[in-house]
Design an enzyme around this catalytic site. Structure first.
Site, PDB file in Angstrom:
ATOM      1  N   HIS A 232       0.794  -1.235   0.000  1.00  0.00           N
ATOM      2  CA  HIS A 232       0.000   0.000   0.000  1.00  0.00           C
ATOM      3  C   HIS A 232       0.825   1.283   0.000  1.00  0.00           C
ATOM      4  CE1 HIS A 232       0.828   0.091   4.338  1.00  0.00           C
ATOM      5  NE2 HIS A 232       0.528   1.367   4.290  1.00  0.00           N
TER       6      HIS A 232
HETATM    7  C1  UD1 Z   1      -2.216   6.093   5.272  1.00  0.00           C
HETATM    8  C2  UD1 Z   1      -0.972   6.619   5.987  1.00  0.00           C
HETATM    9  C3  UD1 Z   1       0.104   5.528   6.017  1.00  0.00           C
HETATM   10  C4  UD1 Z   1      -0.442   4.242   6.611  1.00  0.00           C
HETATM   11  C5  UD1 Z   1      -1.727   3.845   5.897  1.00  0.00           C
HETATM   12  C6  UD1 Z   1      -2.330   2.674   6.630  1.00  0.00           C
HETATM   13  C7  UD1 Z   1      -0.512   9.023   5.726  1.00  0.00           C
HETATM   14  C8  UD1 Z   1       0.303  10.024   5.035  1.00  0.00           C
HETATM   15  N1  UD1 Z   1      -0.402   7.757   5.272  1.00  0.00           N
HETATM   16  O1  UD1 Z   1      -1.852   5.799   3.935  1.00  0.00           O
HETATM   17  O2  UD1 Z   1       1.193   5.963   6.811  1.00  0.00           O
HETATM   18  O3  UD1 Z   1       0.530   3.234   6.445  1.00  0.00           O
HETATM   19  O4  UD1 Z   1      -2.666   4.929   5.935  1.00  0.00           O
HETATM   20  O5  UD1 Z   1      -3.244   1.993   5.853  1.00  0.00           O
HETATM   21  O6  UD1 Z   1      -1.225   9.346   6.646  1.00  0.00           O
HETATM   22  N2  UD1 Z   1      -9.060   5.191   0.466  1.00  0.00           N
HETATM   23  C9  UD1 Z   1     -10.295   4.642   0.273  1.00  0.00           C
HETATM   24  N3  UD1 Z   1     -11.014   4.332   1.385  1.00  0.00           N
HETATM   25  C10 UD1 Z   1     -10.589   4.565   2.649  1.00  0.00           C
HETATM   26  C11 UD1 Z   1      -9.330   5.144   2.814  1.00  0.00           C
HETATM   27  C12 UD1 Z   1      -8.571   5.453   1.713  1.00  0.00           C
HETATM   28  O7  UD1 Z   1     -10.723   4.425  -0.833  1.00  0.00           O
HETATM   29  O8  UD1 Z   1     -11.310   4.242   3.615  1.00  0.00           O
HETATM   30  C13 UD1 Z   1      -8.234   5.496  -0.755  1.00  0.00           C
HETATM   31  C14 UD1 Z   1      -8.458   6.892  -1.304  1.00  0.00           C
HETATM   32  O9  UD1 Z   1      -8.364   6.820  -2.680  1.00  0.00           O
HETATM   33  C15 UD1 Z   1      -7.246   7.637  -0.752  1.00  0.00           C
HETATM   34  C16 UD1 Z   1      -6.169   6.561  -0.744  1.00  0.00           C
HETATM   35  O10 UD1 Z   1      -6.853   5.362  -0.403  1.00  0.00           O
HETATM   36  O11 UD1 Z   1      -6.891   8.734  -1.542  1.00  0.00           O
HETATM   37  C17 UD1 Z   1      -5.072   6.813   0.244  1.00  0.00           C
HETATM   38  O12 UD1 Z   1      -5.573   7.037   1.565  1.00  0.00           O
HETATM   39  P1  UD1 Z   1      -4.740   7.917   2.621  1.00  0.00           P
HETATM   40  O13 UD1 Z   1      -5.362   7.826   3.947  1.00  0.00           O
HETATM   41  O14 UD1 Z   1      -4.496   9.262   2.088  1.00  0.00           O
HETATM   42  O15 UD1 Z   1      -3.345   7.208   2.636  1.00  0.00           O
HETATM   43  P2  UD1 Z   1      -2.959   5.684   2.826  1.00  0.00           P
HETATM   44  O16 UD1 Z   1      -2.257   5.221   1.600  1.00  0.00           O
HETATM   45  O17 UD1 Z   1      -4.132   4.927   3.281  1.00  0.00           O
HETATM   46  N1  UDP Z   2      -4.602  -5.195   8.485  1.00  0.00           N
HETATM   47  C1  UDP Z   2      -5.922  -5.635   8.515  1.00  0.00           C
HETATM   48  N2  UDP Z   2      -6.514  -6.000   7.343  1.00  0.00           N
HETATM   49  C2  UDP Z   2      -5.876  -5.952   6.145  1.00  0.00           C
HETATM   50  C3  UDP Z   2      -4.529  -5.490   6.115  1.00  0.00           C
HETATM   51  C4  UDP Z   2      -3.933  -5.105   7.297  1.00  0.00           C
HETATM   52  O1  UDP Z   2      -6.527  -5.716   9.591  1.00  0.00           O
HETATM   53  O2  UDP Z   2      -6.496  -6.292   5.120  1.00  0.00           O
HETATM   54  C5  UDP Z   2      -3.962  -4.775   9.730  1.00  0.00           C
HETATM   55  C6  UDP Z   2      -2.643  -5.443  10.026  1.00  0.00           C
HETATM   56  O3  UDP Z   2      -2.836  -6.674  10.686  1.00  0.00           O
HETATM   57  C7  UDP Z   2      -1.934  -4.411  10.870  1.00  0.00           C
HETATM   58  C8  UDP Z   2      -2.445  -3.108  10.322  1.00  0.00           C
HETATM   59  O4  UDP Z   2      -3.644  -3.401   9.618  1.00  0.00           O
HETATM   60  O5  UDP Z   2      -2.295  -4.513  12.228  1.00  0.00           O
HETATM   61  C9  UDP Z   2      -1.440  -2.518   9.391  1.00  0.00           C
HETATM   62  O6  UDP Z   2      -2.027  -1.482   8.663  1.00  0.00           O
HETATM   63  P1  UDP Z   2      -1.462  -0.978   7.275  1.00  0.00           P
HETATM   64  O7  UDP Z   2      -0.692  -2.049   6.612  1.00  0.00           O
HETATM   65  O8  UDP Z   2      -2.624  -0.408   6.553  1.00  0.00           O
HETATM   66  O9  UDP Z   2      -0.537   0.252   7.716  1.00  0.00           O
HETATM   67  P2  UDP Z   2       0.929   0.423   8.326  1.00  0.00           P
HETATM   68  O10 UDP Z   2       1.087  -0.509   9.478  1.00  0.00           O
HETATM   69  O11 UDP Z   2       1.900   0.176   7.231  1.00  0.00           O
HETATM   70  O12 UDP Z   2       0.942   1.861   8.715  1.00  0.00           O
END
Ligand code: UD1
Ligand code: UDP
Length: 399
Positions: A232
């Site tokens: 991601h």
């Molecule tokens: C964010 C965090 C990252 C973390 C990740 C966990 C920042 C800068 N990044 O990244 O550190 O590892 O969350 O998962 O805060 N979207 C949906 N539905 C949702 C949420 C997001 O469709 O419920 C899509 C949207 O297109 C959005 C994109 O995902 O633009 C990215 O979401 P965003 O929260 O900006 O960043 P993450 O990549 O999720």
């Molecule tokens: N996780 C989850 N479902 C998924 C993928 C991840 O519950 O489909 C959980 C995972 O077990 C961990 C957390 O989400 O506890 C990690 O989140 P993510 O990978 O989105 O973000 P990061 O840890 O890199 O910030």
């Protein structure tokens, strides 16, 4: 004592379960927790599922900021959090990790003098092109109480000038604290090495996951070895070359292995534009690659426990692989969780097909068996709450 806890992204919601559980079990009469969801993640399978499954109280407020550019998203959150802090007047704001929700909470609270408790402090990638690196540095340097999960986190904070008392006993937690007399402030912060609250959660939920989920049966994985993968990071999803190289490796691995890949919504969207049509066709038609929507946390830890190996660019998932004694291939050039690489249980392969396949071969030939206990004792949450209570009620006592 009143806390305002800020959550927003998936991993923060999961992390918050540990502190909320410890409050419910040990401090229900002493600590009031007000939960603020920024709305950074909003799909049911990125947010609501965790409240339903992990016993986290429903948020008292949801700012519904949704997705936007970094600046817009962070600004909306900062404005909303500031107003709520003024209204709620908490003793502390609790911030987790390194997302934009963390940054917004830090900026809002520091400017109006609400003491910040940063959980997962001190982690560094030393790569400032990552948005998370900016977020975590700013948050650490605005915090009053910093709780670091690892020894590397402690060393990083020491290097940045945080006062670390090394004269104490050499046990986890006490050795690490700036535990001298006097109360902590933003200009005199205190640092504690307390272990990882996600280790608390993984221990707590592992057996519950086994009893309450049927994902292994549903995906027809029972008894058959499989690789669990997640992708991601923007550095991987937003660059067609890097995304392509990762999928080349997964396609190669899928010739002999089943792969389960729960897709983050960012990745689900960008696969369509950033992966070539040819690779999309291979991936979507492969019987061995199971692309599924994001799963719940209980399902995720069931998958981690049963997988033979984990391939990921997630911070949380690389660690959970270690908790469950599984080798990990990290799809990044560096990691904040350096200990899992140093112990030989994870390999940094970046988005490089050759390095990913070489790492796979290495772990196939030499499955790791020793996973030292480096993430605490599963009670980090209780320790953190104790320190906060002592700060508030008994300022001159050492935890
Ligand atoms: C964010 C965090 C990252 C973390 C990740 C966990 C920042 C800068 N990044 O990244 O550190 O590892 O969350 O998962 O805060 N979207 C949906 N539905 C949702 C949420 C997001 O469709 O419920 C899509 C949207 O297109 C959005 C994109 O995902 O633009 C990215 O979401 P965003 O929260 O900006 O960043 P993450 O990549 O999720
Ligand atoms: N996780 C989850 N479902 C998924 C993928 C991840 O519950 O489909 C959980 C995972 O077990 C961990 C957390 O989400 O506890 C990690 O989140 P993510 O990978 O989105 O973000 P990061 O840890 O890199 O910030």
């Amino acid at each position: 004592m009143k806390l305002v806890t800020i959550i927003g992204a998936r991993p923060q919601i999961i992390k918050a379960a540990a502190l909320s559980r410890a409050i419910r079990n040990h401090y229900a009469d002493t600590i009031q927790e007000v939960i603020v969801h920024t709305g950074q993640h909003y799909d049911d399978n990125m947010s609501q599922v965790f409240f339903d499954e992990l016993g986290i109280p429903s948020p008292d407020y949801n700012l519904h900021v949704g997705s936007a550019s970094h600046g817009v998203q962070t600004a909306r959150m900062t404005e909303g959090i500031e107003a709520l802090l003024i209204k709620e007047q908490p003793d502390f704001i609790v911030l987790y990790g390194d997302t934009n929700s963390t940054l917004a909470g830090a900026v809002a609270a520091a400017k109006i003098h609400v003491p910040i408790v940063h959980i997962e402090a001190g982690l560094r990638s030393f790569n400032k092109s990552m948005p998370e690196e900016i977020n975590r540095i700013v948050c650490d340097h605005c915090s009053t109480l910093l709780f670091t999960p690892t020894k590397a986190g402690l060393e990083n904070l020491k290097r940045e000038g945080f006062p670390i008392d090394e004269s104490g006993p050499s046990t986890l937690r006490l050795a690490a604290g700036t535990a001298g007399s006097g109360s902590a402030t933003i200009d005199h912060p205190k640092v504690y090495h307390c272990g990882d609250i996600m280790y608390d959660n993984s221990l707590h939920f592992a057996n519950i996951a086994e009893q309450k989920t049927d994902i292994i049966q549903r995906l027809e994985l029972g008894g058959k070895p499989f690789i669990l993968a997640t992708i991601h990071r923007d550095t991987n999803t937003d660059h067609p070359e890097r995304l392509g190289a990762i999928f080349d490796a997964l396609i190669e691995l899928s010739k002999e292995n089943q792969i389960v890949l729960p897709l983050h919504p960012r990745t689900a969207k960008l696969l369509k534009t950033n992966l070539s049509n040819e690779k999309q066709a291979l991936v979507f038609s492969s019987a061995n690659i199971k692309l599924i929507p994001p799963v719940s946390f209980l399902e995720m830890i069931a998958l981690e426990r049963h997988a033979q190996l984990v391939v990921t660019d997630s911070g949380g998932v690389q660690k959970e692989a270690y908790f469950f004694k599984k080798p990990g291939i990290i799809l990044r050039p560096e990691t904040e969780w350096v200990e899992i690489v140093e112990t030989g249980n994870a390999i940094l392969a970046d988005a490089d097909e050759c390095r990913i396949l070489k790492a796979w071969q290495h772990f196939k030939d030499n499955p790791p068996t020793v996973f030292p206990e480096i993430f605490g004792d599963g009670h980090a949450a209780e320790f953190i709450l104790n320190v906060m209570l002592q700060q508030k009620y008994n300022k001159y006592e050492t935890p």
